[in-house]
Enzyme design. Sequence first.
Site, PDB file in Angstrom:
ATOM      1  N   HIS A   1      45.220  40.275  41.378  1.00 37.31           N
ATOM      2  CA  HIS A   1      46.268  39.315  41.023  1.00 37.31           C
ATOM      3  C   HIS A   1      47.401  39.307  42.058  1.00 37.31           C
ATOM      4  O   HIS A   1      48.206  38.367  42.070  1.00 37.31           O
ATOM      5  CB  HIS A   1      46.848  39.635  39.643  1.00 37.31           C
TER       6      HIS A   1
ATOM      7  N   ASP B   1      49.214  31.698  24.296  1.00 30.81           N
ATOM      8  CA  ASP B   1      48.455  32.917  23.970  1.00 30.81           C
ATOM      9  C   ASP B   1      47.323  32.632  22.991  1.00 30.81           C
ATOM     10  O   ASP B   1      46.298  33.317  22.986  1.00 30.81           O
ATOM     11  CB  ASP B   1      49.368  33.991  23.365  1.00 30.81           C
TER      12      ASP B   1
ATOM     13  N   GLU C   1      49.321  42.522  35.298  1.00 30.62           N
ATOM     14  CA  GLU C   1      49.583  42.568  36.739  1.00 30.62           C
ATOM     15  C   GLU C   1      51.059  42.449  37.111  1.00 30.62           C
ATOM     16  O   GLU C   1      51.415  41.705  38.027  1.00 30.62           O
ATOM     17  CB  GLU C   1      48.783  41.453  37.416  1.00 30.62           C
ATOM     18  N   ASN C   2      51.945  43.131  36.427  1.00 35.47           N
ATOM     19  CA  ASN C   2      53.363  43.052  36.783  1.00 35.47           C
ATOM     20  C   ASN C   2      53.537  43.510  38.232  1.00 35.47           C
ATOM     21  O   ASN C   2      53.020  44.548  38.607  1.00 35.47           O
ATOM     22  CB  ASN C   2      54.181  43.909  35.812  1.00 35.47           C
TER      23      ASN C   2
ATOM     24  N   HIS D   1      41.030  44.608  39.287  1.00 39.73           N
ATOM     25  CA  HIS D   1      41.373  43.280  38.763  1.00 39.73           C
ATOM     26  C   HIS D   1      42.875  43.028  38.912  1.00 39.73           C
ATOM     27  O   HIS D   1      43.288  41.990  39.447  1.00 39.73           O
ATOM     28  CB  HIS D   1      40.936  43.168  37.301  1.00 39.73           C
ATOM     29  N   GLU D   2      43.682  43.960  38.444  1.00 34.88           N
ATOM     30  CA  GLU D   2      45.138  43.743  38.493  1.00 34.88           C
ATOM     31  C   GLU D   2      45.625  43.697  39.939  1.00 34.88           C
ATOM     32  O   GLU D   2      46.505  42.909  40.274  1.00 34.88           O
ATOM     33  CB  GLU D   2      45.884  44.815  37.685  1.00 34.88           C
TER      34      GLU D   2
ATOM     35  N   GLY E   1      44.992  45.588  31.210  1.00 39.86           N
ATOM     36  CA  GLY E   1      45.977  45.724  32.276  1.00 39.86           C
ATOM     37  C   GLY E   1      46.810  44.473  32.371  1.00 39.86           C
ATOM     38  O   GLY E   1      46.387  43.402  31.932  1.00 39.86           O
TER      39      GLY E   1
ATOM     40  N   TYR F   1      38.139  33.277  32.500  1.00 35.01           N
ATOM     41  CA  TYR F   1      37.686  34.407  33.310  1.00 35.01           C
ATOM     42  C   TYR F   1      36.301  34.153  33.895  1.00 35.01           C
ATOM     43  O   TYR F   1      36.123  34.124  35.112  1.00 35.01           O
ATOM     44  CB  TYR F   1      37.634  35.682  32.452  1.00 35.01           C
TER      45      TYR F   1
ATOM     46  N   GLU G   1      42.952  33.563  36.482  1.00 30.77           N
ATOM     47  CA  GLU G   1      41.965  34.577  36.090  1.00 30.77           C
ATOM     48  C   GLU G   1      40.593  34.381  36.745  1.00 30.77           C
ATOM     49  O   GLU G   1      39.925  35.349  37.080  1.00 30.77           O
ATOM     50  CB  GLU G   1      41.832  34.629  34.561  1.00 30.77           C
TER      51      GLU G   1
HETATM   52  N1  BES Z   1      46.971  38.813  33.009  1.00 34.60           N
HETATM   53  C1  BES Z   1      45.929  39.385  32.231  1.00 34.60           C
HETATM   54  C2  BES Z   1      46.403  39.818  30.865  1.00 34.60           C
HETATM   55  C3  BES Z   1      47.025  38.702  30.045  1.00 34.60           C
HETATM   56  C4  BES Z   1      46.413  37.472  29.923  1.00 34.60           C
HETATM   57  C5  BES Z   1      48.221  38.906  29.370  1.00 34.60           C
HETATM   58  C6  BES Z   1      47.000  36.453  29.157  1.00 34.60           C
HETATM   59  C7  BES Z   1      48.792  37.900  28.619  1.00 34.60           C
HETATM   60  C8  BES Z   1      48.191  36.671  28.513  1.00 34.60           C
HETATM   61  C9  BES Z   1      45.302  40.569  32.941  1.00 34.60           C
HETATM   62  O1  BES Z   1      45.215  40.435  34.323  1.00 34.60           O
HETATM   63  C10 BES Z   1      43.874  40.689  32.479  1.00 34.60           C
HETATM   64  O2  BES Z   1      43.148  39.748  32.656  1.00 34.60           O
HETATM   65  N2  BES Z   1      43.483  41.832  31.926  1.00 34.60           N
HETATM   66  C11 BES Z   1      42.123  42.079  31.506  1.00 34.60           C
HETATM   67  C12 BES Z   1      41.439  42.942  32.538  1.00 34.60           C
HETATM   68  C13 BES Z   1      39.957  42.708  32.725  1.00 34.60           C
HETATM   69  C14 BES Z   1      39.562  41.276  32.887  1.00 34.60           C
HETATM   70  C15 BES Z   1      39.449  43.550  33.867  1.00 34.60           C
HETATM   71  C16 BES Z   1      42.168  42.763  30.149  1.00 34.60           C
HETATM   72  O3  BES Z   1      43.260  43.072  29.658  1.00 34.60           O
HETATM   73  O4  BES Z   1      41.134  42.954  29.558  1.00 34.60           O
HETATM   74 ZN    ZN Z   2      43.747  39.008  34.910  1.00 33.05          ZN
END
Ligand code: BES
Ligand code: ZN
Length: 488
Positions: free
Chosen positions: A171, A248, A143-144, A167-168, A141, A256, A190
């Site tokens: 955020h 990235d 979080e836009n 989770h989103e 996901g 996390y 995170e």
């Molecule tokens: N913001 C993140 C996704 C992200 C992180 C995109 C770094 C680009 C760079 C998003 O909130 C996230 O953490 N998603 C997790 C969800 C999970 C921890 C419940 C995912 O994609 O696995």
């Molecule tokens: Zn996240």
Amino acid sequence: MYTQGQAACNRSFFPCQDTPAVKAPYTANVKVPSGFTPVMSASESSNGQIANLSGDKDTYYFSLKQPVQVYLVALAVGDLKSADIGPRSKVWAEPSVLESAKNEFNGVVEEFITTGERLFGPYVWDKYDILIMPPSFPFGGMENPCLTFVTPCLLVGDKSLTDVVIHEISHSWFGNLVTNANWSEFWLNEGFTMFAQRRIMEEIFGKAYTSLETQCGLALLRQHMDDTGEDHPLNRLCVVIEAGVDPDDTYNETPYEKGFSFVCYLQHLVGDVQKFDDFLKNYVNKFKFKSVVAEDMLEYFHEYFPHLKEQDVANKPGFEFDQWLHKSGWPPYVPDLSPGKQLTDPAEQLAAAIAGETNAEVDRKIENWKTYQIFHFLDKLLERDSLSQSVLKNLVDTYPTIPQSHNAEILLRWSQIVIKNDFQEQFSTVKKFLKSQGKQKYTLPIYKALVKGSEAAHQLAKSVFEETKETLHINVRNYVTKILVSIK
Ligand code: BES
Ligand code: ZN
């Protein structure tokens, strides 16, 4: 088409100062080919005809009044339709998945949001919609604001992966309102979000289930640290990102789960759940629409709890805040997960029995288990150094719903077990899974395992990548290419 701004990709979308340290509201005019619908991370939108912008029905106007950091500007265009799922929420999807999307999320998101509001303060983003992305979307996901982007893997049919949505939503307070000022402080986004997510889960589903989910999260951190070595420089909360390094490339489980553990430790120091919730609510209120570094947060923590400052909690031997932030390694403190025992015990006992390590009578029925118990059971099997082919055959025969599952989290763990133990009769399941989706956190661990595996595993890796590379997100494609160089 879709954009993915986080961490530093929106500089290729529009000219900007691409840093999370600054925030601004935004508006956009988007002209699309006839028959397509654009959506954005914005609270207001109108179509040219309605707003009489230019009288052009294919021009859309979007506006987000709240100031946001650049990476939260997001756009997607497609054959998109929407359905209501709550009083301030819709789900957007291509027509072929709209029905299952509606079933997965209908009537659940509002409770997540109101619980978040009760714990952390007002939801300031006016609405909360969800967009179902194509299978190549690299994240679970994103979080836009006003419009969370999610992988179609969440459409399992039984709401078992809705924690990603929690989770989103979390955020909305941590990350989108109070933001890491630079990518070295990503854990502030995170780690606090993981904490908020689990607080919301605890309120709605209780401590047992939340402890089980947390256990699965810590297993991911364990795997990551085993893979990289605990001392790896990325296994600290505040990471050093040299000039020219793409943030990235620093992405991993540490911000996390170690971040979550640190926030739990702060809660533990306070010693009172309610008081710590109140602190978080005040923290959000104080720093809303601002960007912060760890020192800002800790300074406010000391100001809010002067007695803890007096006790010099920042310098408790072994638990120094400075060590938490700047030293690599396993978190010095993790929360007590024993409330989850009623759920984790059966999974651990069954894993021991299946692996042939015990003759004790165990309940072998898993039909009534929570889905997360199956994740935990598989995590435990994956922890074993090796499992024999007959153990694995027996597992497939006894629990055919595991290899045949439509739940991506089950298929990830099953694939890892299959590859680690070179169980070639199930390689077709791995292949099918890799072809069905392109989420980074599923795709990379599987390719890494294949590279460590047998000649047959190498062949599988090469042939699947040949077939799927054009459809993967460019970042994921590049990471897989790097993983595969050693078996060229
Ligand atoms: N913001 C993140 C996704 C992200 C992180 C995109 C770094 C680009 C760079 C998003 O909130 C996230 O953490 N998603 C997790 C969800 C999970 C921890 C419940 C995912 O994609 O696995
Ligand atoms: Zn996240």
